[in-house]
Scaffold this motif. Structure first.
Motif: not given
Length: 72
Positions: A60-72
């Motif tokens: 979950t932490f890694m997914l949130s980091c990717f969403k925060r960087k707008k990679w997802l």
């Protein structure tokens, strides 16, 4: 040809994100599958659930980091 290249880049990006999430989870699973006897958390009543919750929190932490960087 440029449109095809951009589509391929998006696919590679998604596959990279998926593998980035699953590599640490695979490491944790492999570590606990080695049948060590000196791991203190194996004797805890809720040790299995603790490891599962740590793995879920990590993903979950890694997914949130990717969403925060707008990679997802």
């Amino acid at each position: 040809m440029m449109l095809n290249s951009n589509g391929m880049n998006e696919i590679v990006k998604i596959l990279t994100i998926i593998s980035t999430i699953f590599i640490p989870l695979t490491f944790i699973t492999g570590l606990y599958g080695m049948n060590f006897q000196n791991m203190p958390e194996l004797r805890y009543k809720y040790g299995y659930y603790i490891v599962l919750s740590v793995m879920a929190a990590l993903a979950t932490f890694m997914l949130s980091c990717f969403k925060r960087k707008k990679w997802l």
